[in-house]
Design a protein around this motif. Sequence first.
Motif, PDB file in Angstrom:
ATOM      1  N   UNK A  88      11.065  -2.588   5.463  1.00  0.00           N
ATOM      2  CA  UNK A  88      10.733  -2.141   4.325  1.00  0.00           C
ATOM      3  C   UNK A  88      11.978  -1.509   3.367  1.00  0.00           C
ATOM      4  N   UNK A  89      12.036  -1.710   2.250  1.00  0.00           N
ATOM      5  CA  UNK A  89      13.279  -1.155   1.400  1.00  0.00           C
ATOM      6  C   UNK A  89      12.978   0.253   1.391  1.00  0.00           C
ATOM      7  N   UNK A  90      14.179   0.721   2.026  1.00  0.00           N
ATOM      8  CA  UNK A  90      14.257   2.279   2.097  1.00  0.00           C
ATOM      9  C   UNK A  90      14.379   2.953   0.852  1.00  0.00           C
ATOM     10  N   UNK A  91      15.021   2.456  -0.139  1.00  0.00           N
ATOM     11  CA  UNK A  91      15.028   3.090  -1.477  1.00  0.00           C
ATOM     12  C   UNK A  91      13.552   3.455  -2.262  1.00  0.00           C
ATOM     13  N   UNK A  92      12.924   2.789  -1.862  1.00  0.00           N
ATOM     14  CA  UNK A  92      11.711   2.946  -2.826  1.00  0.00           C
ATOM     15  C   UNK A  92      10.767   4.227  -2.269  1.00  0.00           C
ATOM     16  N   UNK A  93      10.178   4.970  -3.182  1.00  0.00           N
ATOM     17  CA  UNK A  93       9.253   5.844  -2.680  1.00  0.00           C
ATOM     18  C   UNK A  93       8.206   5.771  -2.449  1.00  0.00           C
ATOM     19  N   UNK A  94       7.864   6.170  -1.184  1.00  0.00           N
ATOM     20  CA  UNK A  94       6.835   5.767  -0.240  1.00  0.00           C
ATOM     21  C   UNK A  94       5.656   6.837  -0.265  1.00  0.00           C
ATOM     22  N   UNK A  95       4.570   6.427  -0.293  1.00  0.00           N
ATOM     23  CA  UNK A  95       3.388   7.193  -0.433  1.00  0.00           C
ATOM     24  C   UNK A  95       3.494   8.463   0.630  1.00  0.00           C
ATOM     25  N   UNK A  96       3.529   8.052   1.798  1.00  0.00           N
ATOM     26  CA  UNK A  96       3.436   9.600   2.769  1.00  0.00           C
ATOM     27  C   UNK A  96       4.636  10.626   2.359  1.00  0.00           C
ATOM     28  N   UNK A  97       5.911  10.207   1.745  1.00  0.00           N
ATOM     29  CA  UNK A  97       7.121  11.038   1.476  1.00  0.00           C
ATOM     30  C   UNK A  97       6.467  11.827   0.137  1.00  0.00           C
ATOM     31  N   UNK A  98       6.027  10.998  -0.628  1.00  0.00           N
ATOM     32  CA  UNK A  98       5.509  11.652  -2.149  1.00  0.00           C
ATOM     33  C   UNK A  98       4.557  12.913  -1.681  1.00  0.00           C
ATOM     34  N   UNK A  99       3.479  12.700  -0.837  1.00  0.00           N
ATOM     35  CA  UNK A  99       2.661  13.610  -0.508  1.00  0.00           C
ATOM     36  C   UNK A  99       3.226  14.857   0.310  1.00  0.00           C
ATOM     37  N   UNK A 145       0.948  -1.419   0.044  1.00  0.00           N
ATOM     38  CA  UNK A 145      -0.245  -0.121  -0.253  1.00  0.00           C
ATOM     39  C   UNK A 145       1.011   1.246  -0.102  1.00  0.00           C
ATOM     40  N   UNK A 146       1.825   1.322   0.888  1.00  0.00           N
ATOM     41  CA  UNK A 146       2.721   2.581   0.714  1.00  0.00           C
ATOM     42  C   UNK A 146       3.939   2.607  -0.254  1.00  0.00           C
ATOM     43  N   UNK A 147       4.048   1.759  -1.252  1.00  0.00           N
ATOM     44  CA  UNK A 147       5.077   1.732  -1.844  1.00  0.00           C
ATOM     45  C   UNK A 147       4.608   1.437  -3.652  1.00  0.00           C
ATOM     46  N   UNK A 148       3.355   0.725  -3.477  1.00  0.00           N
ATOM     47  CA  UNK A 148       2.911   0.278  -4.828  1.00  0.00           C
ATOM     48  C   UNK A 148       3.931  -0.745  -5.618  1.00  0.00           C
ATOM     49  N   UNK A 149       4.590  -1.457  -4.700  1.00  0.00           N
ATOM     50  CA  UNK A 149       5.333  -2.714  -5.213  1.00  0.00           C
ATOM     51  C   UNK A 149       5.193  -3.978  -4.501  1.00  0.00           C
ATOM     52  N   UNK A 150       5.324  -5.120  -5.139  1.00  0.00           N
ATOM     53  CA  UNK A 150       4.717  -6.229  -4.613  1.00  0.00           C
ATOM     54  C   UNK A 150       5.948  -6.640  -3.509  1.00  0.00           C
ATOM     55  N   UNK A 151       5.652  -7.754  -2.389  1.00  0.00           N
ATOM     56  CA  UNK A 151       6.403  -8.051  -1.547  1.00  0.00           C
ATOM     57  C   UNK A 151       7.763  -8.387  -1.767  1.00  0.00           C
ATOM     58  N   UNK A 152       7.932  -9.124  -2.887  1.00  0.00           N
ATOM     59  CA  UNK A 152       9.319  -9.235  -3.167  1.00  0.00           C
ATOM     60  C   UNK A 152      10.132  -8.235  -3.736  1.00  0.00           C
ATOM     61  N   UNK A 153       9.475  -6.961  -3.734  1.00  0.00           N
ATOM     62  CA  UNK A 153      10.167  -5.554  -3.982  1.00  0.00           C
ATOM     63  C   UNK A 153      10.567  -5.029  -3.050  1.00  0.00           C
ATOM     64  N   UNK A 202      -1.788  14.486  -8.495  1.00  0.00           N
ATOM     65  CA  UNK A 202      -0.142  14.458  -8.464  1.00  0.00           C
ATOM     66  C   UNK A 202       0.058  13.443  -9.690  1.00  0.00           C
ATOM     67  N   UNK A 203       0.578  13.642 -10.787  1.00  0.00           N
ATOM     68  CA  UNK A 203       0.498  12.774 -11.993  1.00  0.00           C
ATOM     69  C   UNK A 203       2.005  12.423 -12.358  1.00  0.00           C
ATOM     70  N   UNK A 204       2.976  12.627 -11.583  1.00  0.00           N
ATOM     71  CA  UNK A 204       4.352  12.259 -12.161  1.00  0.00           C
ATOM     72  C   UNK A 204       4.644  10.678 -12.011  1.00  0.00           C
ATOM     73  N   UNK A 205       5.589  10.208 -12.490  1.00  0.00           N
ATOM     74  CA  UNK A 205       5.768   8.806 -12.689  1.00  0.00           C
ATOM     75  C   UNK A 205       6.857   8.242 -11.781  1.00  0.00           C
ATOM     76  N   UNK A 206       6.139   7.581 -10.731  1.00  0.00           N
ATOM     77  CA  UNK A 206       6.991   7.216  -9.548  1.00  0.00           C
ATOM     78  C   UNK A 206       7.418   5.639  -9.521  1.00  0.00           C
ATOM     79  N   UNK A 207       7.136   5.136 -10.896  1.00  0.00           N
ATOM     80  CA  UNK A 207       7.502   3.541 -11.057  1.00  0.00           C
ATOM     81  C   UNK A 207       6.540   2.717 -10.396  1.00  0.00           C
ATOM     82  N   UNK A 208       5.475   3.076  -9.993  1.00  0.00           N
ATOM     83  CA  UNK A 208       4.374   2.161  -9.270  1.00  0.00           C
ATOM     84  C   UNK A 208       3.981   1.040 -10.062  1.00  0.00           C
ATOM     85  N   UNK A 209       4.055  -0.093  -9.378  1.00  0.00           N
ATOM     86  CA  UNK A 209       3.268  -1.210 -10.197  1.00  0.00           C
ATOM     87  C   UNK A 209       1.798  -1.109 -10.565  1.00  0.00           C
TER      88      UNK A 209
END
Length: 736
Positions: free
Chosen positions: A399-410, A381-389, A619-626
């Motif tokens: 959680x993977x600290x390098x992924x952009x997280x929803x709360x930080x983007x907001x 929910x917070x990364x739009x990535x699957x568990x293996x990611x 917010x329409x930027x591309x964050x690499x979400x799945x």
Amino acid sequence: MKKRRICWILFIGAVTLISFSCGADSGPNEWGKNQRVTLDLLKDFDVLEKATLTRVIDAVKPKWDSYFISGWHRPERDLRWAQGYKSAIMFEAAQTQDLIMETECRSVKLKGAEKQKVQIFLNSKHIETLYLEPRFQVCKVSLPKKKIHIGKNILTFEYDKTERPSDLSDTRDKRLLSAAFKSFKFFHSRQKESGFSRPLLQKKSGEVLHFPGNAFISYLKASGSEKLIVKISHLPKNIKACLKIDSGDHSQNLVFKKAGFHSIQLKKRAGPFTKLAFYLERQRKIPVSLQDFVIWSEIKILEPFKETKTAFKLQNLEQNLRSQELDMVYVVMDAFHAKHSSLYGYQRNTTPFLQKIGEQNIVFQNFYANSPYTLASTGTLFTSRYPHEHGLVEKDTKINPELPKLQKILSEHGISSFLITGQPWFSKGWGLSKGFTQLFFNPYQLIIQEALTSIYSHHQKEDQKFIYIHLHPPHAPYLPPPQYQVFPTPKNISFNPTPQNFRKIENNEIPPTDELLDYIESMYDANVLYADSLAKSIYNFFEQRGLLDQTVMIFTSDHGEASRMQHGKLGHNTTLFQEMVHIPFVMVFPEKWGWRCINPQVPASVVDAPATILDVFGISEDFGFRGKTLLPYILMPKQTSGLVFLENLSGTRQQKGIIGHRYKFISTKDKEMLFDLWTDSSEKTNLLYEMPSASGYFRQILRTYARDKVFQSQKMDLETIDKETRERLKSLGYIK
């Protein structure tokens, strides 16, 4: 032998130089007009199914276990017993040629001098009948080419008699046995082996070098408007390049006689899935040559590009969202199986509030958790990535600290984010709470009203806000306040519905009687009713303060719950069956938007929530979400084309699955399953071998996820967690 090997290596190298010097041009220009590529088979060659003829299946060696698909005991020293009245094996074929299957087998010892009658079926079609004696004998069975599939084939053996060894002799062996087998061998009935028939498929520079003796297979859902485009750069006279199009009810064999471009219109068939099998055959009258190979330079599926009015409506919607400056409240009711909500057709009135607002707003009918437990699902929910990611798959991972997280983007876009919960997984250590503007955390009492009051007292009404509320109910223990325990329960049941006791039932330490399961289910339903009342109190807060006109609300869950030993389990975190992944998803927009009584049918999931939330905030930027935004499906509620990926990596589990609008595929370490959710919502009938093209299609989709880079989870020391959180996790059965 060494000289032959050197010659073979030199031959392959020479062929590679010859073959890949032929460039593939882009094809006729008219293909690009009003057409779009939906599948590029050579680009995605790594996920296609490859097949060669299965030469031998050893009944004893463990490496062949996957070929024994049903009705078999574990192998013994030099044989494997079939059990019951039916057993089946799988083998592969790469050409449509007559085959011989040779097997060494015997019947179980029967009373008297009876022989065991064995009927043999190839892909559900009867081909031969054998009569076995209780001594090993070699049997040969003809496999006609008209009944052979390119790729996987199923041989089924049906027996007319069975015996238990304990009924015939002084033994404790009570297995129900029918016949024993040592091996299965497959060979062509006429073809002699050639020195250059060694299976080979090689991809280089976008082209595929294909030798006889193997095949590659792709699956798709065809609507009947697709066109198959093929370019062959090298096709000698000695070789026939063949394509078999199979949709279950109908098959078509095509032969490409010349190199160059070929175009085939894929007709609409009755079956929903189509199999495309590419294979080669030699011309028998022409001598074998070093040039006996084919180069495939292009294989694509095209379909007409249709412009719809939805794109224009969506553009207007995005502009409106940017100008509205809405708030969002995202409410999670932990462990909530959608089918236990009266909003989703449940017979008990467990969710009067959700049903009332759902009937007036937007209810996604086929919404899923990508994982059946909180840590992995919330990480998604917070990364739009699957568990293996994202890596949050175990209780001792971060959680993977390098992924952009929803709360930080907001936060980076000037939107404050707030977390209100008592769930212990949001404590420090796992990384889920990091990035929120403010946390309201109390594991022992409800603080929702106080937290909301504080947020709207200390922050300007005009400031955009994202408020994430994670409720504990209906998660176990199922102990709601007495006023919610309104559903009938059996008398004289003394049982505490906690996760620890659920494990005892699963392990048969506590007998799972019908009365006990009735009690557990009723208490779960009472907890759902309690969660519904908490959701109503949140809604009332915004309604009473006149905030609904500036707020979008979502009511959902993080995963489902098994409350009646479905598939032998209680609770969650153990399977990918519907009870653990199908969850509610209700969206409430301001009344002025006019979105009422909308029920999108598209399969969607938690991974889509972040993109949807950002869309609401403009917010329409591309964050690499799945995931994808769900707003278009509000405008297109009848759209059903979508797939949901499921994954459970906790413990030693390696479970993965795909859900479409109708069919669901699950793959575990030792089993594959295919279900028709329309006719079998309880997932009891495995259609894996009855619908081979559907199974192949979903396997192919799963292989695309295997390309992903797997994040090596960062470990954390559970001993460093504060005492209060550890005690809370123990009480919920998460740690010992």
